[in-house]
Scaffold this motif. Structure first.
Motif, PDB file in Angstrom:
ATOM      1  N   UNK A   1      47.301  53.410  42.522  1.00 30.43           N
ATOM      2  CA  UNK A   1      46.889  52.017  42.323  1.00 30.43           C
ATOM      3  C   UNK A   1      47.193  51.187  43.569  1.00 30.43           C
ATOM      4  N   UNK A   2      48.364  51.415  44.148  1.00 30.32           N
ATOM      5  CA  UNK A   2      48.733  50.686  45.363  1.00 30.32           C
ATOM      6  C   UNK A   2      47.782  51.025  46.505  1.00 30.32           C
ATOM      7  N   UNK A   3      47.414  52.291  46.609  1.00 30.00           N
ATOM      8  CA  UNK A   3      46.476  52.722  47.647  1.00 30.00           C
ATOM      9  C   UNK A   3      45.114  52.065  47.452  1.00 30.00           C
ATOM     10  N   UNK A   4      44.627  52.051  46.202  1.00 23.28           N
ATOM     11  CA  UNK A   4      43.343  51.406  45.902  1.00 23.28           C
ATOM     12  C   UNK A   4      43.393  49.923  46.244  1.00 23.28           C
ATOM     13  N   UNK A   5      44.494  49.276  45.891  1.00 25.96           N
ATOM     14  CA  UNK A   5      44.660  47.855  46.158  1.00 25.96           C
ATOM     15  C   UNK A   5      44.645  47.586  47.668  1.00 25.96           C
ATOM     16  N   UNK A   6      45.340  48.437  48.418  1.00 26.39           N
ATOM     17  CA  UNK A   6      45.382  48.300  49.870  1.00 26.39           C
ATOM     18  C   UNK A   6      43.998  48.497  50.472  1.00 26.39           C
ATOM     19  N   UNK A   7      43.264  49.510  49.993  1.00 24.84           N
ATOM     20  CA  UNK A   7      41.899  49.760  50.489  1.00 24.84           C
ATOM     21  C   UNK A   7      41.004  48.558  50.207  1.00 24.84           C
ATOM     22  N   UNK A   8      41.144  47.987  49.000  1.00 19.48           N
ATOM     23  CA  UNK A   8      40.340  46.832  48.608  1.00 19.48           C
ATOM     24  C   UNK A   8      40.640  45.634  49.518  1.00 19.48           C
ATOM     25  N   UNK A   9      41.928  45.389  49.759  1.00 21.69           N
ATOM     26  CA  UNK A   9      42.318  44.271  50.624  1.00 21.69           C
ATOM     27  C   UNK A   9      41.822  44.479  52.056  1.00 21.69           C
ATOM     28  N   UNK A  10      41.878  45.714  52.529  1.00 20.07           N
ATOM     29  CA  UNK A  10      41.395  46.026  53.871  1.00 20.07           C
ATOM     30  C   UNK A  10      39.887  45.792  53.967  1.00 20.07           C
ATOM     31  N   UNK A  11      39.160  46.216  52.935  1.00 24.66           N
ATOM     32  CA  UNK A  11      37.706  46.005  52.917  1.00 24.66           C
ATOM     33  C   UNK A  11      37.393  44.513  52.910  1.00 24.66           C
ATOM     34  N   UNK A  12      38.136  43.735  52.121  1.00 26.45           N
ATOM     35  CA  UNK A  12      37.939  42.279  52.088  1.00 26.45           C
ATOM     36  C   UNK A  12      38.231  41.674  53.458  1.00 26.45           C
ATOM     37  N   UNK A  13      39.299  42.133  54.093  1.00 25.72           N
ATOM     38  CA  UNK A  13      39.680  41.629  55.417  1.00 25.72           C
ATOM     39  C   UNK A  13      38.553  41.865  56.424  1.00 25.72           C
TER      40      UNK A  13
END
Length: 197
Positions: free
Chosen positions: A134-146
């Protein structure tokens, strides 16, 4: 944990009765309830989806590759902790089991007193792994948003001669005015640019 844990036991179609009985007895002695004992066949994914167990225990005396294939399909959409009791010490079998999502691969461990600690560790390992995923998915999502925000800032800077800070402030103001997240407004700006070329 053991009192309300719903366990499904999966076994190869031609498993020895004595082995199946030993595992059932060990689970009962440890206070676990087996809600179903199922053969590893093409109906397994459907049965797992219907039963919604908290844990899957695989009992495979020897090579369990066929069993693992069915389990991978059965748990593809909704992951569950999987414990495998086997006599197979082959490293390639262990590797295949781990790749299939097995949390605990136990060789020659059907003694009743070992079952409870093994299941507890498997559950903890599964929960930790899920948290990391879940943390990895969240990080990937935030990176994509960035990345989307940075692209939109770059577009505003190029098209309107803004500084990076001005472009960011413009995005923030637009997002607040439209009651959208920064990444959403940035994506809209990029979509409009794609449309208009």
């Amino acid at each position: 944990m053991s009192r309300n844990l719903r366990i499904v036991l999966i076994h190869p179609p031609h498993e020895s009765e004595e082995r199946a009985h030993a595992l059932h007895a060990g689970l009962a002695e440890a206070g676990y309830e087996v809600i179903a004992s199922l053969p590893a066949d093409i109906h397994l994914p459907e049965q797992i989806a219907q039963l919604q167990p908290d844990m899957i225990i695989v009992d495979a005396e020897s090579d369990a590759r066929d069993v693992l294939e069915h389990i991978v399909i059965a748990t593809r959409d909704e992951r569950r902790p999987i414990v495998m009791f086997t006599e197979d010490e082959d490293p390639s079998s262990m590797e295949a089991a781990m790749a299939a999502g097995v949390c605990s691969y136990v060789v020659a461990g059907l003694q009743p007193e070992r079952i409870k600690p093994v299941l507890k560790v498997a559950m903890m390992r599964f929960q930790r792994e899920q948290k990391l995923l879940h943390e990895l998915e969240d990080t990937k999502h935030k990176l994509a948003e960035r990345k989307v925000i940075d692209r939109a800032k770059g577009l505003l800077m190029t098209k309107h001669g803004m500084t990076e800070d001005q472009a960011y402030q413009k995005l923030r103001t637009m997002a607040m005015n439209k009651n959208l997240k920064l990444a959403e407004i940035a994506q809209r700006i990029l979509d409009v640019e794609d449309l208009l070329g």
